[in-house]
Scaffold this motif. Sequence first.
Motif, PDB file in Angstrom:
ATOM      1  N   PRO A  43       0.826  -1.214   0.000  1.00  0.00           N
ATOM      2  CA  PRO A  43       0.000   0.000   0.000  1.00  0.00           C
ATOM      3  C   PRO A  43       0.860   1.263   0.000  1.00  0.00           C
ATOM      4  N   ILE A  44       0.289   2.317  -0.510  1.00  0.00           N
ATOM      5  CA  ILE A  44       0.974   3.609  -0.518  1.00  0.00           C
ATOM      6  C   ILE A  44       1.151   4.102   0.921  1.00  0.00           C
ATOM      7  N   MET A  45       2.323   4.610   1.215  1.00  0.00           N
ATOM      8  CA  MET A  45       2.545   5.274   2.496  1.00  0.00           C
ATOM      9  C   MET A  45       2.301   6.767   2.309  1.00  0.00           C
ATOM     10  N   SER A  46       1.354   7.307   3.058  1.00  0.00           N
ATOM     11  CA  SER A  46       0.979   8.715   2.906  1.00  0.00           C
ATOM     12  C   SER A  46       1.129   9.467   4.212  1.00  0.00           C
ATOM     13  N   MET A  47       1.505  10.712   4.095  1.00  0.00           N
ATOM     14  CA  MET A  47       1.583  11.602   5.256  1.00  0.00           C
ATOM     15  C   MET A  47       0.899  12.917   4.884  1.00  0.00           C
ATOM     16  N   GLU A  48      -0.200  13.201   5.541  1.00  0.00           N
ATOM     17  CA  GLU A  48      -0.913  14.448   5.326  1.00  0.00           C
ATOM     18  C   GLU A  48      -0.333  15.527   6.234  1.00  0.00           C
ATOM     19  N   LEU A  49      -0.145  16.720   5.668  1.00  0.00           N
ATOM     20  CA  LEU A  49       0.379  17.856   6.421  1.00  0.00           C
ATOM     21  C   LEU A  49      -0.583  19.031   6.265  1.00  0.00           C
ATOM     22  N   PRO A  50      -1.755  18.962   6.918  1.00  0.00           N
ATOM     23  CA  PRO A  50      -2.776  19.997   6.696  1.00  0.00           C
ATOM     24  C   PRO A  50      -2.323  21.395   7.091  1.00  0.00           C
ATOM     25  N   MET A  51      -1.456  21.496   8.101  1.00  0.00           N
ATOM     26  CA  MET A  51      -0.995  22.825   8.516  1.00  0.00           C
ATOM     27  C   MET A  51      -0.128  23.490   7.449  1.00  0.00           C
ATOM     28  N   LEU A  52       0.369  22.671   6.511  1.00  0.00           N
ATOM     29  CA  LEU A  52       1.194  23.186   5.423  1.00  0.00           C
ATOM     30  C   LEU A  52       0.485  23.125   4.081  1.00  0.00           C
ATOM     31  N   ASN A  53      -0.778  22.651   4.088  1.00  0.00           N
ATOM     32  CA  ASN A  53      -1.506  22.400   2.846  1.00  0.00           C
ATOM     33  C   ASN A  53      -0.652  21.531   1.923  1.00  0.00           C
ATOM     34  N   ALA A  54      -0.196  20.398   2.481  1.00  0.00           N
ATOM     35  CA  ALA A  54       0.757  19.564   1.760  1.00  0.00           C
ATOM     36  C   ALA A  54       0.531  18.089   2.073  1.00  0.00           C
ATOM     37  N   GLU A  55       1.134  17.238   1.250  1.00  0.00           N
ATOM     38  CA  GLU A  55       1.094  15.800   1.465  1.00  0.00           C
ATOM     39  C   GLU A  55       2.368  15.183   0.915  1.00  0.00           C
ATOM     40  N   VAL A  56       2.741  14.036   1.479  1.00  0.00           N
ATOM     41  CA  VAL A  56       3.915  13.300   1.028  1.00  0.00           C
ATOM     42  C   VAL A  56       3.505  11.839   0.856  1.00  0.00           C
ATOM     43  N   ASP A  57       3.856  11.241  -0.287  1.00  0.00           N
ATOM     44  CA  ASP A  57       3.538   9.844  -0.570  1.00  0.00           C
ATOM     45  C   ASP A  57       4.807   9.091  -0.929  1.00  0.00           C
ATOM     46  N   PRO A  81       2.405  27.303  -5.889  1.00  0.00           N
ATOM     47  CA  PRO A  81       2.218  28.206  -7.035  1.00  0.00           C
ATOM     48  C   PRO A  81       2.251  29.680  -6.647  1.00  0.00           C
ATOM     49  N   ALA A  82       1.773  30.006  -5.452  1.00  0.00           N
ATOM     50  CA  ALA A  82       1.827  31.399  -4.997  1.00  0.00           C
ATOM     51  C   ALA A  82       3.266  31.841  -4.750  1.00  0.00           C
ATOM     52  N   ARG A  83       4.172  30.860  -4.583  1.00  0.00           N
ATOM     53  CA  ARG A  83       5.589  31.159  -4.391  1.00  0.00           C
ATOM     54  C   ARG A  83       6.357  31.100  -5.710  1.00  0.00           C
ATOM     55  N   GLY A  84       5.629  30.863  -6.794  1.00  0.00           N
ATOM     56  CA  GLY A  84       6.288  30.725  -8.078  1.00  0.00           C
ATOM     57  C   GLY A  84       6.953  29.390  -8.270  1.00  0.00           C
ATOM     58  N   MET A  85       6.482  28.362  -7.544  1.00  0.00           N
ATOM     59  CA  MET A  85       7.067  27.020  -7.604  1.00  0.00           C
ATOM     60  C   MET A  85       5.982  26.012  -7.963  1.00  0.00           C
ATOM     61  N   PRO A  86       6.350  24.885  -8.581  1.00  0.00           N
ATOM     62  CA  PRO A  86       5.347  23.854  -8.886  1.00  0.00           C
ATOM     63  C   PRO A  86       4.840  23.182  -7.624  1.00  0.00           C
ATOM     64  N   SER A  87       3.600  22.695  -7.686  1.00  0.00           N
ATOM     65  CA  SER A  87       2.998  22.042  -6.517  1.00  0.00           C
ATOM     66  C   SER A  87       3.647  20.698  -6.211  1.00  0.00           C
ATOM     67  N   LEU A  88       4.053  19.983  -7.264  1.00  0.00           N
ATOM     68  CA  LEU A  88       4.523  18.616  -7.091  1.00  0.00           C
ATOM     69  C   LEU A  88       6.036  18.532  -7.179  1.00  0.00           C
ATOM     70  N   GLY A  89       6.611  17.630  -6.394  1.00  0.00           N
ATOM     71  CA  GLY A  89       8.050  17.409  -6.419  1.00  0.00           C
ATOM     72  C   GLY A  89       8.364  15.997  -5.982  1.00  0.00           C
ATOM     73  N   GLY A  90       9.660  15.732  -5.773  1.00  0.00           N
ATOM     74  CA  GLY A  90      10.041  14.418  -5.283  1.00  0.00           C
ATOM     75  C   GLY A  90      11.285  13.883  -5.943  1.00  0.00           C
ATOM     76  N   MET A  91      11.557  12.587  -5.683  1.00  0.00           N
ATOM     77  CA  MET A  91      12.734  11.916  -6.210  1.00  0.00           C
ATOM     78  C   MET A  91      12.436  10.428  -6.331  1.00  0.00           C
TER      79      MET A  91
END
Length: 322
Positions: A43-57, A81-91
């Motif tokens: 299964p996917i391992m997910s971490m929700e970060l609501p205080m940052l409006n973010a998630e990590v999978d 996007p408000a910072r001029g950066m893409p929403s998605l990232g990773g490695m």
Amino acid sequence: MPAEPLLLSEDRLRALVALHLDVVDVIEQAFVALAEGRVIMPPIMSMELPMLNAEVDAKTAFIAGLDVFALKVSTGFFDNPARGMPSLGGMVNVLSALDGSVRAVFLDNGYLTDLRTAAAGAVAARHLAPEVVTTAGVIGTGLQARLQMRAAHLVRPFERVLVWGRDLEKAASCAADLAQDIGVEAEVCSDPRLLVKRSQLVVTTTPSFTPLVQADWLHPELHITAMGSDAPDKGELHPRCLTRADLYIADSAAQVRLRGEWRAALESGDWTGDDPAELGQVIGGQAKGRTDPRQITIADLTGTGAQDTAMAAHVLERLADA
């Protein structure tokens, strides 16, 4: 001693692989491997970060027959996007399936995920959309909206694309980009209902937690690919869309039970039937796909580790050929 791992930057990866039919074919075979039971995928391992409006999978999978497997970490920081950066990232870490050593590290910033996600949408369109599509619609205005339409056009070369988003200025920008990139007529649609009604192929590409498409909007000769519901509580389609459709297909039945559109339909009680067939089963002929041009079909794509492993192996093959 194992060889020193390869370290590839996003620029190098972009030079190696792009959104072409060869990538669509690679991802199609990942669906087939999953359906044939040749994949071990936790299964996917997910971490929700609501205080940052973010998630990590984190996603991984082993595919029998490949000599590597991928362990991917993807991030979604939706205020970027408000910072001029893409929403998605990773490695992506690529490990040997023979001895477990690290073969490569792809510092792709989500580029490979973007490619394989768009390619998965093309696979769904190839096997479920009507043979002739004149108008395609996309709900969403981000990078994946653009990529999904480019990928869909590879397998269903439509003449017109409709774009809807909550921000009409962003929708206009997306439409302009698609008109230039694909060479089709592009139009902003101010009402998602009209977009669905006018299209034979619709892709939803948003991180929405509330339904954006209603069941009574669905019509004959329509295919919808929903790819934004990749986490628990997300959902782009009203649950009754799934039972209104003639055919509902999952990328992974086990996965959509937890985080796809099917999850919401089970929780609401709208779905009371058997488990859905998987796209790989349709491709391989173990399950029926579209059998009539007037059918309504839905593909629920949540993204699988098998796709990431297939993509990583493809990159290494391209690197060897370069």
